[in-house]
Design an enzyme around this catalytic site. Structure first.
Site, mmCIF file in Angstrom:
data_model
loop_
_atom_site.group_PDB
_atom_site.id
_atom_site.type_symbol
_atom_site.label_atom_id
_atom_site.label_comp_id
_atom_site.label_asym_id
_atom_site.label_seq_id
_atom_site.Cartn_x
_atom_site.Cartn_y
_atom_site.Cartn_z
ATOM 1 N N GLY A 64 7.251 -1.788 5.792
ATOM 2 C CA GLY A 64 8.633 -2.233 5.751
ATOM 3 C C GLY A 64 9.617 -1.295 6.423
ATOM 4 C CD GLU A 65 14.103 0.090 9.098
ATOM 5 O OE1 GLU A 65 14.775 0.908 8.434
ATOM 6 O OE2 GLU A 65 13.476 0.396 10.124
ATOM 7 C CB CYS B 227 3.133 7.464 3.018
ATOM 8 S SG CYS B 227 3.796 6.308 4.234
ATOM 9 C CB SER C 157 10.518 6.727 8.847
ATOM 10 O OG SER C 157 10.252 6.318 10.172
ATOM 11 C CB CYS D 119 1.098 6.902 11.207
ATOM 12 S SG CYS D 119 2.732 6.408 11.761
ATOM 13 C CB CYS E 164 7.145 -4.993 8.570
ATOM 14 S SG CYS E 164 8.397 -4.009 9.435
ATOM 15 C CD GLU F 155 -2.907 -1.098 2.355
ATOM 16 O OE1 GLU F 155 -4.066 -1.506 2.174
ATOM 17 O OE2 GLU F 155 -2.493 -0.715 3.467
ATOM 18 C CG ASN G 227 -3.209 6.650 13.568
ATOM 19 O OD1 ASN G 227 -3.991 7.558 13.799
ATOM 20 N ND2 ASN G 227 -1.984 6.873 13.096
ATOM 21 C CB CYS H 206 3.348 -1.076 13.783
ATOM 22 S SG CYS H 206 3.338 -0.734 12.011
ATOM 23 C CB SER I 107 10.081 4.346 14.554
ATOM 24 O OG SER I 107 9.528 4.631 13.289
ATOM 25 C CG PHE I 108 13.238 7.648 20.175
ATOM 26 C CD1 PHE I 108 14.485 7.167 19.819
ATOM 27 C CD2 PHE I 108 13.066 8.134 21.461
ATOM 28 C CE1 PHE I 108 15.547 7.169 20.718
ATOM 29 C CE2 PHE I 108 14.117 8.146 22.368
ATOM 30 C CZ PHE I 108 15.354 7.656 22.001
ATOM 31 C CG HIS I 109 7.664 4.778 18.647
ATOM 32 N ND1 HIS I 109 6.948 5.866 18.191
ATOM 33 C CD2 HIS I 109 8.037 4.078 17.546
ATOM 34 C CE1 HIS I 109 6.876 5.823 16.864
ATOM 35 N NE2 HIS I 109 7.542 4.757 16.448
ATOM 36 C CB CYS J 84 6.783 -2.060 15.859
ATOM 37 S SG CYS J 84 8.471 -1.696 15.322
#
Length: 412
Positions: free
Chosen positions: A195-196, A129, A227, A369, A136, A116, A326, A143, A249-251, A140
């Protein structure tokens, strides 16, 4: 005015497959690769660079993907190109438009897999995006994309193809023979989809170099943001070989919490990640790094977390994007209360850092996101079903199973 319901449009297109004989797809080739491909096809070496320049402009400036329409090339040469090459992009399976104008594209790529891409219109700009992998590998826990297993990396052609498809849909190309258009609807790219990106470095690098090339799509490196969840060894390489803006992506502000939210932290912890990030602005000449921080109720949203975050990033030119979580079906977390998000942002702002709260976009079409996930995974299709739809041989010894709803894997 009440928000209108999302509009869903099913787009039926003819799959753009390579002709018999294994025609080479020119989309996704860097300039040197394109020149070499033309020479291999019989273009005299002394003419190859000029021909590559002409093709580059047709493909990436005018958006033309029909060799017959490239009128400054001789008819015989156009016929040779059509025989030896293809200009293939992913197939648009579905296009959805959110009530806020966000557009989500479900794209089928070679092998019947799906990814997507999301276009987000804003005042004075439009951000696309991009996905870099099918699925992935990072898992995470907050996600939705991370609940889908990794299938494979995307090629440079499949990454660039997302840009071309969005510009097609938005009629964002100029018209040959008419004055150059200054405005553009796709003005920014973010590698924040499925994906990364740094686990698919070469393809991402080549695709972004194509997008940055001044004779084609011509997006400056500061209009592209990559990112990463923290693939530390590739961060300096990104600075040297791409030079785009960087988001991380810290979080979380402790290794204990980040180990759960972003499991790659077990391999490269917060200290190792921050050490690499401190060097990035110098190596890439970037102004600052964006820290992405998803707000999870009762998990990472306390005042103590905000103060700890400020201490951790001290000395790094930075902006902190606060992302209201989200939600998705089966998600193990809740969005932080709005007052809590604002209090968190206020602490960061008073410490001297920009701390915008990201407005959720495209939630009604699962385009926000962390919500991206291909229909193949949503429907739990078997390998055989995916192969049949793609017109490929059915894999042997496949046990068929009924479709089942999503059930997120929140381990780790």
């Amino acid at each position: 005015m009440a928000a209108t319901a999302p509009i869903t449009q099913d787009v039926h297109t003819i799959p753009r497959r390579a002709p018999e004989g294994g025609a080479v797809n020119l989309i996704g080739l860097t300039r040197p690769q394109l020149t070499a491909a033309l020479i291999d096809a019989g273009t005299p070496a002394r003419q190859a660079k000029m021909r590559a320049d002409q093709l580059w402009q047709w493909i990436y400036y005018w958006g033309v993907r029909d060799f017959a329409a490239m009128t400054n090339l001789a008819k015989g040469y156009r016929a040779l190109l059509a025989e030896r090459f293809t200009l293939a992009v992913p197939e648009v399976m579905r296009r959805e438009v959110s009530a806020d104008g966000t557009r989500k594209y479900l794209l089928r790529i070679q092998g019947g897999h799906e990814v997507e891409a999301v276009y987000i219109p804003e005042e004075g700009r439009g951000t696309l995006c991009l996905s870099s992998q099918v699925g992935c590998t990072l898992t995470c826990s907050f996600c939705h994309t991370g609940t889908q297993r990794l299938v494979r990396n995307l090629t440079a052609a499949e990454i660039v193809g997302q840009v071309l498809i969005a510009r097609d849909d938005l009629a964002d190309w100029g018209v040959p023979g008419q004055p150059k258009r200054e405005e553009r609807l796709v003005s920014n790219l973010v590698l924040m989809g499925m994906g990364e990106p740094l686990y698919n470095f070469e393809a991402v690098r080549d695709a972004m170099r194509i997008c940055m090339d001044g004779e084609g799509i011509a997006l400056g490196r500061r209009r592209i943001t990559l990112s990463t969840s923290g693939v530390v060894p590739e961060i300096a390489r990104t600075a040297r070989e791409i030079g785009c803006l960087l988001a991380v992506s810290f979080h979380a502000t402790t290794d204990e919490v980040r180990d759960t939210l972003v499991p790659i932290n077990r391999k490269w912890n917060i200290a190792a990640l921050l050490e690499a990030l401190r060097e990035y602005p110098r190596l890439s000449n970037a102004e600052r790094i964006t820290f992405e921080y998803v707000m999870l109720k009762g998990v990472n949203d306390s005042d103590a977390d905000a103060r700890r975050l400020v201490r951790l990033i001290s000395g790094i030119p930075a902006k902190i994007n606060l992302i209201p979580f989200n939600e998705w079906p089966g998600a193990p977390y809740e969005r932080s209360d709005w007052a809590r998000i604002e209090a968190f942002a206020d602490i960061i702002h008073k410490a001297g850092y920009a701390s915008p709260i990201r407005t959720p976009r495209g939630e009604d079409i699962m385009a926000a996101c962390g919500q991206l996930k291909s229909d193949t995974e949503r429907a739990r299709k078997t390998r055989a079903e995916v192969a049949l739809e793609a017109g490929l041989p059915v894999p042997p010894r496949v046990v068929r199973r009924p479709h089942a709803p999503d059930h997120p894997d929140t381990t780790g």
